[in-house]
Design a protein around this motif. Sequence first.
Motif, mmCIF file in Angstrom:
data_model
loop_
_atom_site.group_PDB
_atom_site.id
_atom_site.type_symbol
_atom_site.label_atom_id
_atom_site.label_comp_id
_atom_site.label_asym_id
_atom_site.label_seq_id
_atom_site.Cartn_x
_atom_site.Cartn_y
_atom_site.Cartn_z
ATOM 1 N N ALA A 107 -42.579 -47.858 -11.936
ATOM 2 C CA ALA A 107 -41.681 -46.591 -11.549
ATOM 3 C C ALA A 107 -41.645 -45.514 -12.434
ATOM 4 C CB ALA A 107 -40.096 -47.349 -11.608
ATOM 5 N N LEU A 108 -42.028 -45.874 -13.781
ATOM 6 C CA LEU A 108 -41.852 -44.841 -14.809
ATOM 7 C C LEU A 108 -43.205 -43.880 -14.516
ATOM 8 C CD1 LEU A 108 -40.738 -46.531 -18.026
ATOM 9 C CD2 LEU A 108 -39.603 -44.617 -16.813
ATOM 10 N N SER A 109 -44.298 -44.656 -14.524
ATOM 11 C CA SER A 109 -45.598 -43.819 -14.401
ATOM 12 C C SER A 109 -45.634 -42.752 -12.990
ATOM 13 C CB SER A 109 -46.814 -44.670 -14.337
ATOM 14 O OG SER A 109 -46.792 -45.955 -13.235
ATOM 15 N N SER A 110 -45.018 -43.467 -12.147
ATOM 16 C CA SER A 110 -45.077 -42.758 -10.672
ATOM 17 C C SER A 110 -44.012 -41.596 -11.027
ATOM 18 C CB SER A 110 -44.508 -43.584 -9.511
ATOM 19 O OG SER A 110 -43.351 -44.080 -9.732
ATOM 20 N N ALA A 111 -42.793 -41.794 -11.506
ATOM 21 C CA ALA A 111 -41.869 -40.669 -11.666
ATOM 22 C C ALA A 111 -42.370 -39.507 -12.452
ATOM 23 C CB ALA A 111 -40.704 -41.140 -12.410
ATOM 24 N N PHE A 112 -43.239 -39.991 -13.727
ATOM 25 C CA PHE A 112 -43.742 -38.940 -14.533
ATOM 26 C C PHE A 112 -44.871 -38.052 -14.018
ATOM 27 C CE2 PHE A 112 -42.669 -42.039 -18.032
ATOM 28 C CZ PHE A 112 -41.324 -41.458 -18.184
ATOM 29 N N LEU A 113 -45.911 -38.814 -13.290
ATOM 30 C CA LEU A 113 -46.775 -38.223 -12.458
ATOM 31 C C LEU A 113 -46.209 -37.210 -11.357
ATOM 32 C CD1 LEU A 113 -49.774 -37.752 -12.307
ATOM 33 C CD2 LEU A 113 -49.881 -39.691 -10.765
ATOM 34 N N SER A 114 -45.346 -37.671 -10.563
ATOM 35 C CA SER A 114 -44.700 -37.005 -9.540
ATOM 36 C C SER A 114 -43.765 -35.663 -10.163
ATOM 37 C CB SER A 114 -44.077 -37.815 -8.615
ATOM 38 O OG SER A 114 -42.853 -38.280 -9.209
ATOM 39 N N SER A 115 -43.389 -36.178 -11.249
ATOM 40 C CA SER A 115 -42.548 -34.964 -11.951
ATOM 41 C C SER A 115 -43.535 -33.734 -12.205
ATOM 42 C CB SER A 115 -41.855 -35.231 -13.027
ATOM 43 O OG SER A 115 -40.671 -36.213 -12.973
ATOM 44 N N MET A 116 -44.806 -34.184 -13.015
ATOM 45 C CA MET A 116 -45.601 -33.160 -13.296
ATOM 46 C C MET A 116 -46.239 -32.313 -12.139
ATOM 47 S SD MET A 116 -49.336 -33.793 -15.230
ATOM 48 C CE MET A 116 -50.007 -34.415 -13.700
ATOM 49 N N ILE A 117 -46.617 -33.173 -11.243
ATOM 50 C CA ILE A 117 -47.071 -32.368 -10.008
ATOM 51 C C ILE A 117 -46.017 -31.696 -9.432
ATOM 52 C CG2 ILE A 117 -47.812 -32.648 -7.640
ATOM 53 C CD1 ILE A 117 -49.077 -35.380 -8.639
ATOM 54 N N GLY A 118 -44.793 -31.991 -9.228
ATOM 55 C CA GLY A 118 -43.577 -31.237 -8.814
ATOM 56 C C GLY A 118 -43.541 -30.085 -9.691
ATOM 57 N N GLY A 119 -43.532 -30.029 -11.033
ATOM 58 C CA GLY A 119 -43.504 -28.832 -11.801
ATOM 59 C C GLY A 119 -44.532 -27.938 -11.471
ATOM 60 N N ILE A 120 -45.796 -28.380 -11.437
ATOM 61 C CA ILE A 120 -46.941 -27.537 -11.263
ATOM 62 C C ILE A 120 -46.706 -26.660 -10.029
ATOM 63 C CG2 ILE A 120 -49.521 -27.316 -10.784
ATOM 64 C CD1 ILE A 120 -49.709 -29.680 -12.814
ATOM 65 N N ILE A 121 -46.267 -27.667 -8.862
ATOM 66 C CA ILE A 121 -46.207 -26.998 -7.655
ATOM 67 C C ILE A 121 -44.969 -25.817 -7.669
ATOM 68 C CG2 ILE A 121 -45.281 -27.184 -5.242
ATOM 69 C CD1 ILE A 121 -46.950 -29.927 -5.437
ATOM 70 N N GLY A 122 -43.983 -26.237 -8.428
ATOM 71 C CA GLY A 122 -42.828 -25.445 -8.639
ATOM 72 C C GLY A 122 -43.302 -23.968 -9.251
ATOM 73 N N ALA A 123 -44.299 -24.234 -10.345
ATOM 74 C CA ALA A 123 -44.707 -23.082 -11.092
ATOM 75 C C ALA A 123 -45.592 -21.915 -10.100
ATOM 76 C CB ALA A 123 -45.526 -23.299 -12.197
ATOM 77 N N VAL A 124 -46.383 -22.846 -9.084
ATOM 78 C CA VAL A 124 -47.104 -21.908 -8.342
ATOM 79 C C VAL A 124 -46.406 -21.124 -7.314
ATOM 80 C CG1 VAL A 124 -48.808 -22.054 -6.310
ATOM 81 C CG2 VAL A 124 -49.073 -23.261 -8.556
ATOM 82 N N VAL A 125 -45.005 -21.901 -6.876
ATOM 83 C CA VAL A 125 -44.417 -21.212 -5.854
ATOM 84 C C VAL A 125 -43.621 -19.994 -6.697
ATOM 85 C CG1 VAL A 125 -42.096 -21.560 -4.468
ATOM 86 C CG2 VAL A 125 -44.054 -23.373 -4.437
ATOM 87 N N LEU A 126 -43.083 -20.226 -8.047
ATOM 88 C CA LEU A 126 -42.570 -19.282 -8.735
ATOM 89 C C LEU A 126 -43.399 -18.098 -8.959
ATOM 90 C CD1 LEU A 126 -40.025 -18.213 -10.390
ATOM 91 C CD2 LEU A 126 -41.024 -19.748 -12.065
ATOM 92 N N THR A 127 -44.676 -18.258 -8.962
ATOM 93 C CA THR A 127 -45.380 -16.968 -9.285
ATOM 94 C C THR A 127 -45.520 -16.197 -8.062
ATOM 95 O OG1 THR A 127 -46.941 -18.446 -10.553
ATOM 96 C CG2 THR A 127 -48.038 -16.526 -9.639
ATOM 97 N N GLY A 128 -45.543 -16.790 -6.937
ATOM 98 C CA GLY A 128 -45.626 -15.823 -5.488
ATOM 99 C C GLY A 128 -44.197 -15.330 -5.583
ATOM 100 N N PHE A 129 -43.088 -16.122 -5.707
ATOM 101 C CA PHE A 129 -41.680 -15.723 -5.187
ATOM 102 C C PHE A 129 -41.172 -14.534 -6.231
ATOM 103 C CE2 PHE A 129 -38.775 -19.105 -3.240
ATOM 104 C CZ PHE A 129 -39.735 -19.163 -2.223
ATOM 105 N N ILE A 130 -41.918 -14.414 -7.474
ATOM 106 C CA ILE A 130 -41.308 -13.214 -8.295
ATOM 107 C C ILE A 130 -41.778 -12.315 -7.516
ATOM 108 C CG2 ILE A 130 -42.170 -11.987 -10.215
ATOM 109 C CD1 ILE A 130 -40.244 -14.309 -10.730
ATOM 110 N N LEU A 131 -42.734 -11.921 -6.768
ATOM 111 C CA LEU A 131 -43.103 -10.855 -5.928
ATOM 112 C C LEU A 131 -42.407 -10.823 -4.671
ATOM 113 C CD1 LEU A 131 -46.897 -10.349 -6.966
ATOM 114 C CD2 LEU A 131 -44.981 -9.347 -8.038
#
Length: 648
Positions: A107-131
């Motif tokens: 449970a922990l390893s899946s949570a941490f890995l999915s959190s990391m991927i989610g954060g990266i996707i969120g940062a990518v989305v945020l990069t475009g959203f700023i504009l």
Amino acid sequence: MLDIFLSSLGQLFTLSHLLFMVLGVLVGLVVGIIPGLGGIAGMSLLLPFLYGMEPTVALGMLMGLVAVIPTGDTFASVLLGIPGSSASQATVIDGFSLAKRGQAARALSSAFLSSMIGGIIGAVVLTGFILIARPLVLSFSSSELFMLTLLGLSMVAVLSGRDLFKGLAACGLGLLVGAIGMAPATGEFRINFGLDYLYDGLPLVVVGLGIFALPEIIDLLVKRGTIAEEPCQLGEGWRKGIRDVREQRGLVARCAAIGSLIGTIPGLAGSVVDWLTYGHAVQSAKDKSQFGKGDIRGVIAPESANNACACGAMVPTLLFGVPGSGTAAVFLGGLLLLGLQPGVGMIENHLDLTYTIIWSLALANILGAALCLVLARPVASLTRVPFATLAPLITVLIMFAAFQATRSSGDLLALGAVGVLGVLFKQANWSRPAFLIGFVLAPGAEGYFYQAVQFQGTDAFMRPGVVIIGALILSAMFIPMITAAWRKRREAVSVGAAATQKTAPTLGVIDVVLFAVLLGTAVIAWVDIADLTVLGGIMPRLAIAILALSCLAEIVRCVIRRPRWEHQATSLQGLWLVGFFTLVGAMLLLGFITIATLFSFVFLLTIARLKPWAAAVMALGVTAFLVGMAEFLTLTYPSGLIDPWLFG
């Protein structure tokens, strides 16, 4: 634009920026692991250190903390059954169930890995959203926000399974409890029964801990074993969790996208997005039988969304100076301390710093997830410790977290009261998530409804966005019902009467008590709000109607379907609840720190059967923690008769 990107990357990979980012990540992990603190407290701890710092260096530290708290709070949610923060409540349902089955590392390893991927996707989305996001965010009015809260409420139908009416009744009770306090439309006070503590309503952290954490502690104490009912092969579980994320990559991407979108809307971040994505995971699954019992998808979905949501909350914060969450509000104060004015001007004049913030979020997510994965093995071994050894420490931790809510003695009493309800719901298999969803969404739904009617009238509900969200709500509510009915019909055809017997409702003594108490609560609340104006009473009246009609519908269903009688044990749970209230009373009378220390020592010595020196060391650790937190957070615990003499 290319020179701005290169400038941002240069700032990101300077040694000072990276060192302070690592510091922020470490602080964020500590804050995330301690239940009840959350991002607001963590950010508040860092703000005094920002004076005189270079903006790029200070931003590295702040973003390290913002990115990692939604990852670190997973430890408490999975291992202890305590929501690490309001944004990790949905993780508890399946994460703690997996830990009890000996699959904590998975449970922990899946949570941490999915959190990391989610954060990266969120940062990518945020990069475009700023504009491009400025017109999108500005297009949301109160009517769309109201419909989004209803979309969250529609998840109740998904999470309730076959006990739809019980789930709706629990949701109605949550809406009613969420309506306690002042009406946002008129300023009238409702259902406070003259108690000063209830004038501002019940705090979310108290309700979350009471409905989830206390029942789990009592259940494990009754069973008298370890948290994990099966031995946990940590290495194998660690790899299995990573495979789970790879197999569910579509779910990760969808939930991260949902988290990014919801995070951009002020007021809808945090505890809303995890329930929406958890409901989406249930709704999109072909096999729903293991949800609530230890389905890894119930961990991956909310954890993917939480970190993405933290990134999304930066959109309104940076674009308009409007914080998208409580943590973003404190971050906004940090920007002002650094001499940066969020808004369109920041995008125009400090675009390089803006992208440094965004990419710091992504890098901090990677660092935080890597650290958590390293810690997953040793921390997951907590599930093999006899729970009686952990119980006093966790109980004190929960009481500390609850007291953080308003720093009032009423927090501890409210924690016990909600805990009683949580124990009854757990023993009778009523939906605790449905109750919490109703509670979380009640204030926002009422506020947005009032604003929509006041500013737009009937036209508020004719807008295209409202129609689209309304269609999503109808889909969320009726598609599962139609699917369930179709499946039930096929089962009835294939196995005949056996299927009918299997789907017959169950009834026990706690069900009967809950029906009586909930209907009585509906009557008392109806009398209490009789004198309110239409606008002031619309939410509690709606909640009472949902609560009463759902209870009556379930009673009628039981009469028609002849339910199977089910034994529902309460005696041992009741004794532990009496013990909890005795502990609270002793803390208020003699002092929080003194009684917490004595309680831990006596419990460890007599019930956990530890050696006196080990019990003393752990009890002194409790004292050191409480005193340290009082200094850091300027807390004043209930002093009672003894604390002023010992710690005054």
